[in-house]
Design an enzyme around this catalytic site. Structure first.
Site, PDB file in Angstrom:
ATOM      1  N   GLY A 297       6.890  10.607 -17.535  1.00 25.91           N
ATOM      2  CA  GLY A 297       8.219  10.779 -16.961  1.00 25.91           C
ATOM      3  C   GLY A 297       8.156  10.424 -15.491  1.00 25.91           C
ATOM      4  O   GLY A 297       7.527  11.130 -14.719  1.00 25.91           O
ATOM      5  N   HIS A 298       8.741   9.294 -15.134  1.00 25.28           N
ATOM      6  CA  HIS A 298       8.701   8.859 -13.732  1.00 25.28           C
ATOM      7  C   HIS A 298      10.102   8.949 -13.137  1.00 25.28           C
ATOM      8  O   HIS A 298      11.039   8.329 -13.632  1.00 25.28           O
ATOM      9  CB  HIS A 298       8.153   7.426 -13.638  1.00 25.28           C
TER      10      HIS A 298
ATOM     11  N   ASP B 116       2.284  14.080 -12.772  1.00 26.07           N
ATOM     12  CA  ASP B 116       3.423  14.609 -12.001  1.00 26.07           C
ATOM     13  C   ASP B 116       3.144  14.629 -10.506  1.00 26.07           C
ATOM     14  O   ASP B 116       3.642  15.481  -9.778  1.00 26.07           O
ATOM     15  CB  ASP B 116       3.804  16.026 -12.485  1.00 26.07           C
TER      16      ASP B 116
ATOM     17  N   THR C   2      -4.681  13.692 -22.628  1.00 32.07           N
ATOM     18  CA  THR C   2      -3.858  12.795 -23.424  1.00 32.07           C
ATOM     19  C   THR C   2      -4.791  11.884 -24.216  1.00 32.07           C
ATOM     20  O   THR C   2      -6.024  12.013 -24.121  1.00 32.07           O
ATOM     21  CB  THR C   2      -2.846  12.041 -22.534  1.00 32.07           C
TER      22      THR C   2
ATOM     23  N   GLN D 259       0.409   9.394 -16.651  1.00 35.29           N
ATOM     24  CA  GLN D 259      -0.465  10.578 -16.691  1.00 35.29           C
ATOM     25  C   GLN D 259      -1.452  10.513 -15.520  1.00 35.29           C
ATOM     26  O   GLN D 259      -1.075  10.025 -14.476  1.00 35.29           O
ATOM     27  CB  GLN D 259      -1.175  10.720 -18.045  1.00 35.29           C
TER      28      GLN D 259
ATOM     29  N   LYS E 198       4.219   9.620  -8.954  1.00 38.46           N
ATOM     30  CA  LYS E 198       3.886   8.185  -9.094  1.00 38.46           C
ATOM     31  C   LYS E 198       5.146   7.325  -9.092  1.00 38.46           C
ATOM     32  O   LYS E 198       5.152   6.243  -8.529  1.00 38.46           O
ATOM     33  CB  LYS E 198       3.146   7.943 -10.420  1.00 38.46           C
TER      34      LYS E 198
HETATM   35  P1  IMP Z   1       0.271  14.157 -25.034  1.00 45.14           P
HETATM   36  O1  IMP Z   1       0.033  13.030 -24.083  1.00 45.14           O
HETATM   37  O2  IMP Z   1       1.730  14.304 -25.395  1.00 45.14           O
HETATM   38  O3  IMP Z   1      -0.629  14.078 -26.240  1.00 45.14           O
HETATM   39  O4  IMP Z   1      -0.116  15.532 -24.305  1.00 45.14           O
HETATM   40  C1  IMP Z   1      -1.441  15.866 -23.950  1.00 45.14           C
HETATM   41  C2  IMP Z   1      -1.492  16.589 -22.608  1.00 45.14           C
HETATM   42  O5  IMP Z   1      -1.128  15.676 -21.572  1.00 45.14           O
HETATM   43  C3  IMP Z   1      -0.535  17.760 -22.481  1.00 45.14           C
HETATM   44  O6  IMP Z   1      -1.149  18.747 -21.666  1.00 45.14           O
HETATM   45  C4  IMP Z   1       0.660  17.182 -21.746  1.00 45.14           C
HETATM   46  O7  IMP Z   1       1.387  18.164 -21.046  1.00 45.14           O
HETATM   47  C5  IMP Z   1      -0.055  16.224 -20.818  1.00 45.14           C
HETATM   48  N1  IMP Z   1       0.790  15.096 -20.386  1.00 45.14           N
HETATM   49  C6  IMP Z   1       1.108  13.994 -21.096  1.00 45.14           C
HETATM   50  N2  IMP Z   1       1.867  13.155 -20.372  1.00 45.14           N
HETATM   51  C7  IMP Z   1       2.013  13.728 -19.179  1.00 45.14           C
HETATM   52  C8  IMP Z   1       2.688  13.316 -17.971  1.00 45.14           C
HETATM   53  O8  IMP Z   1       3.265  12.232 -17.865  1.00 45.14           O
HETATM   54  N3  IMP Z   1       2.608  14.196 -16.926  1.00 45.14           N
HETATM   55  C9  IMP Z   1       1.928  15.364 -17.003  1.00 45.14           C
HETATM   56  N4  IMP Z   1       1.291  15.781 -18.087  1.00 45.14           N
HETATM   57  C10 IMP Z   1       1.331  14.968 -19.176  1.00 45.14           C
END
Ligand code: IMP
Length: 429
Positions: free
Chosen positions: A40-41, A13, A237, A222, A16
């Protein structure tokens, strides 16, 4: 002219989407290389806002875009997103979008398993519940379905039987009904004709691009602190988010990665669980969150906020392979009389200049701050150094010094044009 790889250098976040959109104007191909629709971009162009999740940000500028083999792809979400951006005026056809044939598919059973685990866990990870972790597990477990499988529908029953053999044991353990093979086959048969036209070879297209001297932008999702190896494990992640992953996740030589730009927010945020040494659970944290509109793009969750942590970013520049940074959301700090920056930690009274690998130690870190005088003027919308208050420039310079990496770009609002280029990442090498 080098290629450019963009990665997040904090917990995601960092903004990017905007920077990639801005850079994609100067690239001919944009490639996603890891993650999935957990990303989420947000891209703002004039009065239009596009929220992209799986689609490479290059689609906004009509650039050839590739979803590389390192991405895990929920085909239903992909079609939904193509439909949504289509309604907003962006046409995404196989002429501009390729889905790597060897990319792994995220299926409904992955989302379900993600949710079951989160609900059952006493220590939650705070995932996005998009099925990302379970899909990567199946990839490494060599039982996943891949995009190419949608081209050979007759082979699906055997592959699904193998996959469900694993999943049904887990589902039983969670007290959930078994997954229905016939329903899954029917759903995949239905969606296949819509996805197949997009399927192609990432590595071959990128090899042709290299031979033709085309500029490629590799788009990370991420961020390094969420990297499966280098992040705050287990609160991470399930993919590698460092720049090196661009090579493996797209099928190119590590030498093709080019200049690595780390995106860094002028303060720190985190969504989901896990350690966060500079987190502010007070009015200042609230103020940062309100001014920065810190709500998750994907899940709408409120982001945790805190001061800039130079220790973390110094480390992620090293582990992520960052050559220079794009500093974003400087305007959120406008009006603070004093701004704090974490320069090191105390762990049980001992000075520490890095993030320890142990999660219990990470949770015990006490941040030590340096106070920097704020500025009363506005940096919002500034398009040159001359437009910035002197103390804002001082802040940026101090950040560079502390993290040991130069600022290449400075972003002063969500708008594409509110960007100060200090050095051109495509020309850096
Ligand atoms: P997952 O990727 O859904 O397995 O989530 C694992 C961790 O990564 C969690 O803390 C999510 O909030 C974080 N996370 C995954 N994708 C994003 C992103 O695009 N931005 C910020 N945090 C993310």
């Amino acid at each position: 002219m080098a290629n450019v790889t963009v990665i997040g250098a904090q917990w995601g976040d960092e903004g990017k989407g905007k920077i990639i959109d801005w850079l994609s104007n100067r690239a001919e191909i944009v490639v996603r290389f890891q993650g999935g629709n957990n990303a989420g971009h947000t891209i703002v162009v004039g009065d239009k806002t596009y929220k992209l999740s799986l689609l490479p940000s290059g689609v906004v500028q009509g650039k050839r875009s590739i979803i590389g083999n390192g991405v895990v792809v929920d085909p239903w979400s992909l079609l939904e997103e193509i439909g949504k951006v289509g309604a907003a005026g962006l046409t995404v056809t196989p002429d501009i979008l390729t889905l790597a044939e060897n990319a792994v598919l995220v299926l409904p059973l992955h989302r379900e398993l993600d949710a079951m685990r989160e609900e059952a866990a006493s220590q939650k990870l705070g995932t996005t519940k998009r099925g990302i972790g379970p899909a990567y597990e199946d990839k490494v477990g060599r039982r996943a379905l891949r995009a190419i499988d949608l081209k050979d529908l007759n082979s699906l029953p055997a592959k699904i039987e193998r996959l469900l053999g694993h999943h049904n044991v887990l589902r039983k353990g969670f007290g959930h009904p078994e997954a229905n093979a016939q329903a899954l086959i029917a759903a995949l048969r239905e969606i296949a004709p819509k996805i197949v036209p997009f399927i192609g070879s990432s590595w071959r297209q990128l090899d042709a691009a290299r031979r033709a001297g085309k500029r490629v932008l590799f788009e990370g999702a991420q961020a390094v602190l969420l990297d499966i190896d280098h992040g705050t494990y287990p609160f991470v992640t399930s993919s590698n988010t460092v720049a090196g992953q661009a090579a493996a996740g797209a099928g190119v030589s590590p030498r093709q990665i080019g200049t690595v730009l780390g995106i860094v927010k002028s303060y720190t945020t985190r969504v989901g669980e896990g350690p966060f040494p500079t987190e502010l659970k007070d009015e200042t944290g609230e103020k940062l969150g309100e001014r920065g509109h810190e709500f998750g793009t994907v899940t709408g969750r409120k982001r945790r906020c805190g001061w800039f942590d130079a220790v973390l970013v110094r480390q992620t520049c090293i582990t992520g392979g960052v050559d220079g940074i794009a500093l974003t959301k400087l305007d959120v700090l406008d009006g603070f009389s004093t701004i704090k920056v974490c320069t090191h930690y105390l762990l049980d009274g001992q000075k520490l200049d890095h993030l320890p690998a142990d999660a219990n130690e990470q949770a015990r870190l006490v941040p030590v701050y340096e106070s920097i005088e704020g500025w009363s003027g506005s940096t919002q919308g500034a398009r040159s150094w001359a437009d910035l208050p002197a103390n804002a420039v001082k802040y940026v310079r101090r950040v560079e010094e502390l993290i040991g990496a130069p600022v290449s770009l400075l972003s002063t609002s969500p708008d594409r044009d509110d960007t100060i280029m200090v050095s051109d990442p495509f020309m850096d090498r």
